[in-house]
Design a protein around this motif. Structure first.
Motif, PDB file in Angstrom:
ATOM      1  N   GLY A  15     109.622  -5.367 114.037  1.00 19.81           N
ATOM      2  CA  GLY A  15     109.768  -4.765 112.707  1.00 19.81           C
ATOM      3  C   GLY A  15     110.702  -5.577 111.828  1.00 19.81           C
ATOM      4  N   GLY A  16     110.731  -5.217 110.555  1.00 16.23           N
ATOM      5  CA  GLY A  16     111.600  -5.952 109.634  1.00 16.23           C
ATOM      6  C   GLY A  16     111.614  -5.283 108.285  1.00 16.23           C
ATOM      7  N   LYS A  17     112.265  -5.918 107.311  1.00 19.49           N
ATOM      8  CA  LYS A  17     112.301  -5.324 105.960  1.00 19.49           C
ATOM      9  C   LYS A  17     112.523  -6.413 104.912  1.00 19.49           C
ATOM     10  N   LEU A  18     112.377  -5.997 103.657  1.00 15.56           N
ATOM     11  CA  LEU A  18     112.580  -6.936 102.553  1.00 15.56           C
ATOM     12  C   LEU A  18     114.074  -7.100 102.292  1.00 15.56           C
ATOM     13  N   ILE A  96     105.833 -14.069 114.222  1.00 18.49           N
ATOM     14  CA  ILE A  96     106.748 -14.713 115.186  1.00 18.49           C
ATOM     15  C   ILE A  96     108.160 -14.387 114.719  1.00 18.49           C
ATOM     16  N   LYS A  97     108.479 -14.824 113.495  1.00 21.92           N
ATOM     17  CA  LYS A  97     109.778 -14.474 112.891  1.00 21.92           C
ATOM     18  C   LYS A  97     109.689 -14.673 111.374  1.00 21.92           C
ATOM     19  N   ASP A  98     110.203 -13.713 110.621  1.00 22.59           N
ATOM     20  CA  ASP A  98     110.282 -13.779 109.150  1.00 22.59           C
ATOM     21  C   ASP A  98     108.922 -14.152 108.523  1.00 22.59           C
ATOM     22  N   LEU A  99     108.854 -15.346 107.910  1.00 19.24           N
ATOM     23  CA  LEU A  99     107.622 -15.729 107.220  1.00 19.24           C
ATOM     24  C   LEU A  99     106.655 -16.504 108.119  1.00 19.24           C
ATOM     25  N   VAL A 100     107.016 -16.643 109.388  1.00 23.14           N
ATOM     26  CA  VAL A 100     106.203 -17.460 110.302  1.00 23.14           C
ATOM     27  C   VAL A 100     105.317 -16.551 111.158  1.00 23.14           C
ATOM     28  N   THR A 101     103.998 -16.817 111.119  1.00 27.99           N
ATOM     29  CA  THR A 101     103.060 -16.022 111.930  1.00 27.99           C
ATOM     30  C   THR A 101     102.407 -16.911 112.984  1.00 27.99           C
ATOM     31  N   ASP A 102     101.845 -16.243 113.989  1.00 25.73           N
ATOM     32  CA  ASP A 102     101.177 -16.949 115.085  1.00 25.73           C
ATOM     33  C   ASP A 102      99.689 -17.057 114.746  1.00 25.73           C
ATOM     34  N   VAL A 103      99.258 -18.257 114.349  1.00 24.25           N
ATOM     35  CA  VAL A 103      97.861 -18.441 113.933  1.00 24.25           C
ATOM     36  C   VAL A 103      97.016 -19.053 115.058  1.00 24.25           C
TER      37      VAL A 103
END
Ligand code: SF4
Ligand code: SF4
Ligand code: FES
Length: 262
Positions: A15-18, A96-103
């Motif tokens: 989870g996370g937030k702005l 994965i973290k923050d703005l990084v996704t697992d593509v």
């Protein structure tokens, strides 16, 4: 220089937030510059993927004010001076973290596609084909694998259907092979059954977000769907394919036709 407001999503798979930032910006800055400013001045832990900063590597894909875009090609002056610019990771792939996704799911789709299988060379050692056939597949080579099209495709966003359709980027790759004048691999059956061409309902959302302006739906997906229809539902083409499909006679007829055009 002026001060502008940004809201950036930070988090992990749990989870996370702005998080809000006020950043001094200069004329001509792009969204990726702002991410770098935040890393430099406010939050060195902010994770973001980028490489070329020239719209060519496809790695800085994010959602900016809800629209999938390349961070390095999105100028701040596309937004109102008082507007808060919100930057989130692309939605379809796991965080994965923050703005990084697992593509990596995309690389798995790519591996499923049979490689280019060129026909034999002519007797003089050359390959011959029509210029218009080369021109037709050239557009598909512009893909930078940013996966923005995969990100907006509603079939892939629906996780239950995700493994039934390879998505627009790989329909594009299949089109570049299927329409290649030298390729001899018979791909139509797999395009229907394995890669799920029938799942696409040609909404054109993928085409709308492509930063290379490739006509993914009109020039790649629709022609592939038409070839599937020809193969499976057109009685004349069914008969033709049954007799000639991938046979030496078919290749001979095509070669003879090319020779008459020379
Ligand atoms: S046109 Fe097809 S591939 Fe493109 S976004 Fe729509 S459903 Fe997905
Ligand atoms: S087709 Fe366009 S949107 Fe899709 S991955 Fe390639 S460059 Fe990106
Ligand atoms: S950093 Fe390479 S496309 Fe944006």
């Amino acid at each position: 220089m002026s001060e502008r407001k940004f809201s950036v999503w930070k988090g992990t798979p749990e989870g996370g937030k702005l998080h809000d930032y006020s950043i001094e910006v200069d004329k001509g800055m792009v969204v990726l510059d702002v991410v770098h400013e935040i890393q430099k001045l406010h939050d060195s832990n902010l994770a973001a993927r980028w490489n070329c900063k020239a719209g060519k590597c496809g790695s800085c894909s994010v959602e900016i004010n809800g629209k999938p875009k390349l961070g390095c090609m999105t100028r701040l002056n596309e937004y109102g001076e008082d507007e808060t610019i919100t930057i989130r990771p692309i939605k379809t792939f796991p965080i994965i973290k923050d703005l990084v996704t697992d593509v990596s799911w995309n690389y798995e789709q790519n591996k499923k596609i049979a490689p280019f299988k060129p026909r034999e060379r002519d007797a003089d050692g050359n390959h011959r084909f029509m210029q218009r056939d080369v021109d037709r597949v050239q557009e598909f080579r512009k893909c930078i694998e940013c996966y923005l099209c995969q990100n907006v495709c509603h079939v892939l966003r629906d996780h239950e259907k995700k493994n039934k359709f390879v998505g627009p980027r790989f329909m594009l790759r299949l089109a570049s092979l299927e329409m290649h004048p030298l390729d001899t691999e018979n791909r139509i059956e797999d395009i229907k059954k394995e890669y799920g061409s029938g799942m696409c309902n040609i909404t054109r959302c993928c085409t709308d977000v492509c930063p290379e302006h490739i006509q993914i739906t009109d020039n790649a997906i629709i022609p592939l769907k038409e070839r599937v229809v020809d193969e499976y539902y057109d009685p004349f083409m069914k008969l033709y394919n049954k007799i000639f499909k991938k046979s030496k006679l078919r290749i001979y007829i095509i070669k003879s036709y090319l020779v008459t055009l020379r």
